[in-house]
Design an enzyme around this catalytic site. Structure first.
Site, PDB file in Angstrom:
ATOM      1  N   GLU A 177       2.268 -22.488  -6.875  1.00  0.00           N
ATOM      2  CA  GLU A 177       1.151 -22.246  -6.247  1.00  0.00           C
ATOM      3  C   GLU A 177       0.344 -21.114  -6.958  1.00  0.00           C
ATOM      4  O   GLU A 177       0.575 -20.046  -7.452  1.00  0.00           O
ATOM      5  CB  GLU A 177       1.607 -21.463  -4.859  1.00  0.00           C
ATOM      6  CG  GLU A 177       2.576 -22.273  -4.185  1.00  0.00           C
ATOM      7  CD  GLU A 177       1.674 -23.542  -3.102  1.00  0.00           C
ATOM      8  OE1 GLU A 177       0.404 -23.461  -3.264  1.00  0.00           O
ATOM      9  OE2 GLU A 177       2.484 -24.394  -2.845  1.00  0.00           O
ATOM     10  N   CYS A 185      -4.258 -15.466  -1.518  1.00  0.00           N
ATOM     11  CA  CYS A 185      -4.394 -16.787  -2.079  1.00  0.00           C
ATOM     12  C   CYS A 185      -5.551 -17.778  -1.246  1.00  0.00           C
ATOM     13  O   CYS A 185      -6.300 -18.715  -1.993  1.00  0.00           O
ATOM     14  CB  CYS A 185      -3.344 -17.409  -2.616  1.00  0.00           C
ATOM     15  SG  CYS A 185      -2.196 -17.783  -1.168  1.00  0.00           S
TER      16      CYS A 185
HETATM   17  P1  NAP Z   1       1.402 -13.155 -11.771  1.00  0.00           P
HETATM   18  O1  NAP Z   1       0.883 -11.802 -12.627  1.00  0.00           O
HETATM   19  O2  NAP Z   1       1.188 -14.239 -12.226  1.00  0.00           O
HETATM   20  O3  NAP Z   1       2.817 -13.014 -11.227  1.00  0.00           O
HETATM   21  C1  NAP Z   1       3.625 -13.683 -10.490  1.00  0.00           C
HETATM   22  C2  NAP Z   1       5.095 -13.594 -10.718  1.00  0.00           C
HETATM   23  O4  NAP Z   1       5.408 -14.002 -11.936  1.00  0.00           O
HETATM   24  C3  NAP Z   1       5.468 -11.989 -10.594  1.00  0.00           C
HETATM   25  O5  NAP Z   1       6.788 -11.917  -9.774  1.00  0.00           O
HETATM   26  C4  NAP Z   1       5.681 -11.716 -11.970  1.00  0.00           C
HETATM   27  O6  NAP Z   1       6.631 -10.751 -12.331  1.00  0.00           O
HETATM   28  C5  NAP Z   1       6.351 -13.064 -12.736  1.00  0.00           C
HETATM   29  N1  NAP Z   1       5.985 -13.194 -14.168  1.00  0.00           N
HETATM   30  C6  NAP Z   1       5.153 -12.686 -14.809  1.00  0.00           C
HETATM   31  N2  NAP Z   1       5.170 -13.143 -16.363  1.00  0.00           N
HETATM   32  C7  NAP Z   1       6.249 -13.960 -16.221  1.00  0.00           C
HETATM   33  C8  NAP Z   1       6.804 -14.913 -17.086  1.00  0.00           C
HETATM   34  N3  NAP Z   1       6.489 -14.773 -18.477  1.00  0.00           N
HETATM   35  N4  NAP Z   1       7.953 -15.602 -16.553  1.00  0.00           N
HETATM   36  C9  NAP Z   1       8.309 -15.571 -15.447  1.00  0.00           C
HETATM   37  N5  NAP Z   1       7.778 -14.793 -14.463  1.00  0.00           N
HETATM   38  C10 NAP Z   1       6.690 -13.989 -14.801  1.00  0.00           C
HETATM   39  O7  NAP Z   1       0.618 -12.733 -10.347  1.00  0.00           O
HETATM   40  P2  NAP Z   1       0.091 -12.024  -9.550  1.00  0.00           P
HETATM   41  O8  NAP Z   1      -0.799 -11.034  -9.900  1.00  0.00           O
HETATM   42  O9  NAP Z   1       1.489 -11.122  -8.889  1.00  0.00           O
HETATM   43  O10 NAP Z   1      -0.636 -12.576  -8.020  1.00  0.00           O
HETATM   44  C11 NAP Z   1      -1.676 -12.815  -7.985  1.00  0.00           C
HETATM   45  C12 NAP Z   1      -2.145 -14.284  -7.994  1.00  0.00           C
HETATM   46  O11 NAP Z   1      -1.230 -14.928  -7.412  1.00  0.00           O
HETATM   47  C13 NAP Z   1      -3.469 -14.730  -7.663  1.00  0.00           C
HETATM   48  O12 NAP Z   1      -4.090 -15.292  -8.670  1.00  0.00           O
HETATM   49  C14 NAP Z   1      -3.508 -15.424  -6.287  1.00  0.00           C
HETATM   50  O13 NAP Z   1      -4.376 -16.529  -6.228  1.00  0.00           O
HETATM   51  C15 NAP Z   1      -2.179 -16.183  -6.590  1.00  0.00           C
HETATM   52  N6  NAP Z   1      -1.389 -16.474  -5.478  1.00  0.00           N
HETATM   53  C16 NAP Z   1      -1.144 -17.762  -5.018  1.00  0.00           C
HETATM   54  C17 NAP Z   1      -0.869 -18.128  -3.805  1.00  0.00           C
HETATM   55  C18 NAP Z   1      -0.571 -19.372  -3.335  1.00  0.00           C
HETATM   56  O14 NAP Z   1       0.415 -19.700  -2.303  1.00  0.00           O
HETATM   57  N7  NAP Z   1      -1.257 -20.278  -3.858  1.00  0.00           N
HETATM   58  C19 NAP Z   1      -0.349 -17.181  -2.930  1.00  0.00           C
HETATM   59  C20 NAP Z   1      -0.227 -15.942  -3.451  1.00  0.00           C
HETATM   60  C21 NAP Z   1      -0.885 -15.502  -4.643  1.00  0.00           C
HETATM   61  P3  NAP Z   1       5.993  -9.190 -12.419  1.00  0.00           P
HETATM   62  O15 NAP Z   1       5.504  -8.927 -11.293  1.00  0.00           O
HETATM   63  O16 NAP Z   1       7.434  -8.339 -12.819  1.00  0.00           O
HETATM   64  O17 NAP Z   1       5.357  -9.060 -13.686  1.00  0.00           O
END
Ligand code: NAP
Length: 523
Positions: free
Chosen positions: A257, A296
């Site tokens: 997602e 999102c």
């Molecule tokens: P993110 O920076 O991509 O982080 C998401 C998750 O991935 C966090 O738990 C993060 O951990 C982890 N992560 C980071 N680097 C990783 C790696 N190399 N390997 C495995 N896991 C890793 O996203 P975010 O800033 O938290 O969320 C915002 C984004 O999510 C927005 O773009 C939004 O559109 C999207 N979103 C989508 C939905 C949907 O249902 N489609 C819902 C909500 C949000 P850490 O926090 O410890 O870095």
């Protein structure tokens, strides 16, 4: 130093061996708690969940597992106030925005508890009818869905620490698959507290529900062929997950997602001030400001007929101007904070990027913060941009490519229906689009036109004005996810959610053998 939150892995609470990463109050700026996963024996923890948790869950039938979900729901309901306290401190959200996350999560859990009960006492699900394989009826094929014998790893985003946990964990646990959750660091506290309450209540068998707070390092390396991973977050991290050897070489099933440039479309033929026009205006202003636009599913692009551009700009701006922004503890405040300083910087940067191809119709910086220090608080007012005219809509590409994860949307005028549909599709696949109009035939035709590029099409006609569930609200009965840019994932959608946690197999046998595959208790 603040409290170091524990991880629950291998059937016991364990602290990391490092000093931890601090979590902050995004409004007051103070440190709240710390998380750390350094030194955890991940391999042993995943094995324990897979072997102990998986076997214990699979020994139960759907109805018994649904009863565990109901029991977990009761525990969470009893501790609801504590969750609101954590949300206001760590997410900086006003009460109604915290409710979207907390009560949304509880509602989803309750929905799956009821659904699971209706699946009865079976331990697998037949998929479709028997199909004859030859001339005679004697030898046939029956597809069955059985729970996968692995773990479900959830890597979640910061914006839904409660809902993001339960919307995934409920279908997984109901399916008989143990869960390991890794919440986003920035808001891990609420997820950890909910898991702690449920674990300490002793509801699920050991190994069924685990949580790792802190770095994601090494998590994907643990995954084995029958495990699954469900990721929610940015497109950049999604690309890392997709290309990991666990997925590429070990065929670990993955659900993504990612971000999405969702849209709202006012159909042609509606006058300014008509019921459909007003419904669009209200929904856009609400979507921009709920959770400070950190959803999102939030509306990012708003399509209106060219002749209504000025009227729509004025009406949406008038609503946004009434939004009080600042400290969520102040009752006068309607919109709280972004999650942290880096998100605030990202929103400002993204806004400048979009504004280079658009005019500012309502300027978020005109909102003075209530009860919050602008030098500390991660608060920002809502900003409406616009592409001026249909020619401007054609030449602006950034609005279709750049998701600004905050209270920002762009008003985009279109010439005719074909033009509107082409512009909506420039989002390259989204979670949701909402349609506004009063011509039911035109609405249903447009819904079908856009269905292939959206996980959900939300149609708001005046007759459902009071009943409609909201563009951005994800209902457990409906699909959540979207093709292309949105990640290509599928979640929820009632019983469909269970498919991800089951393996489909065709049993080819004599009709007498297949007769045994009919569950003892019919649904
Ligand atoms: P993110 O920076 O991509 O982080 C998401 C998750 O991935 C966090 O738990 C993060 O951990 C982890 N992560 C980071 N680097 C990783 C790696 N190399 N390997 C495995 N896991 C890793 O996203 P975010 O800033 O938290 O969320 C915002 C984004 O999510 C927005 O773009 C939004 O559109 C999207 N979103 C989508 C939905 C949907 O249902 N489609 C819902 C909500 C949000 P850490 O926090 O410890 O870095």
């Amino acid at each position: 130093m603040t409290e170091l939150l524990s991880n629950y892995l291998g059937g016991r609470w364990q602290s990391g061996t490092g000093t931890g990463t601090p979590l902050f109050d995004p409004v007051l700026g103070n440190e709240l708690v710390r998380v750390d996963a350094t030194g955890l024996d991940l391999a042993a923890g995943f094995e324990f969940a897979r072997e102990q948790g998986g076997a214990a869950l699979r020994a139960l039938n759907y109805r018994e597992r649904a009863a565990l979900l109901s029991a977990a729901l009761k525990v969470l309901q009893a501790n609801r106030d504590a969750y609101y306290d954590i949300a206001i401190a760590n997410s900086g959200t006003v009460k109604t925005d915290s409710a979207v996350d907390i009560d949304g999560g509880l509602f989803t859990l309750g929905t799956y508890a009821k659904l699971g009960d209706s699946l009865g006492e079976r331990r697998f699900m037949p998929d479709g009818d028997m199909a004859r394989l030859g001339k005679e009826l004697l030898f046939q094929s029956q597809h069955v869905l059985t729970p996968t014998r692995g773990v479900a790893l959830f890597i979640n985003a910061f914006n839904f620490p409660a809902w993001g946990l339960w919307e995934k964990a409920a279908p997984a646990l109901l399916s008989g698959v143990p869960v390991i959750i890794k919440p986003a660091t920035a808001t891990a506290w609420l997820t950890q507290r909910m898991v702690k309450d449920v674990v300490d209540a002793g509801i699920f068998p050991p190994g069924a529900l685990s949580i790792i707070c802190g770095s994601s390092a090494g998590l994907m390396d643990q995954l084995q062929p029958f495990d699954v991973v469900s990721f929610t977050g940015s497109a950049e991290t999604a690309a890392v997950i997709r290309s990991h050897p666990a997925v590429v070489q070990r065929s670990v099933r993955v659900n993504i997602e990612a971000d999405s440039l969702n849209s709202a479309l006012l159909l042609p033929g509606e006058a300014a001030g008509s019921p459909a026009f007003d419904l669009l205006v209200k929904e856009v202003a609400r979507e921009m400001t709920v959770k400070s636009g950190q959803k999102c599913t939030a509306i990012r692009r708003v399509f209106v007929p060219e002749a209504l551009y000025a009227a729509a700009a004025e009406a949406i701006s008038a609503r946004l101007a009434k939004t009080t922004v600042g400290n969520p503890r102040n009752e006068a405040v309607r919109m709280g904070a972004l999650v942290n300083r880096s998100q605030l910087a990202a929103v400002r940067e993204g806004l400048a990027h979009l504004a280079a191809q658009a005019e500012v119709l309502h300027d978020g910086s005109s909102h003075a913060l209530v009860d919050a220090d602008p030098a500390v608080a991660c608060c920002v007012g809502p900003t409406l941009l616009g592409t001026r005219n249909a020619a401007g809509s054609d030449s602006a590409d950034r609005i279709h490519d750049t998701e600004v994860f905050g209270p920002v949307a762009t008003l985009v005028p279109y010439r005719d229906t074909a033009h509107a549909l082409a512009l909506v599709r420039r989002g390259q696949g989204s979670l949701v689009t909402s349609l506004y109009g009063s011509d039911t035939a035109a609405l249903s035709a447009t819904a079908l036109e856009l269905a292939d590029s959206h996980g959900r099409v939300h149609v708001i006609s005046p007759d459902v004005a009071q009943l409609q569930t909201g563009h951005g609200n994800v209902m457990p009965q409906s699909l959540h996810g979207g093709p292309g840019r949105a990640g290509g994932g599928e979640e929820l959608g009632g019983v469909r959610a269970l498919n991800f946690y089951h393996r489909r197999s065709a049993v080819q046998a004599s009709t007498a053998v297949l007769a045994h595959l009919q569950p003892p208790t019919a649904v």
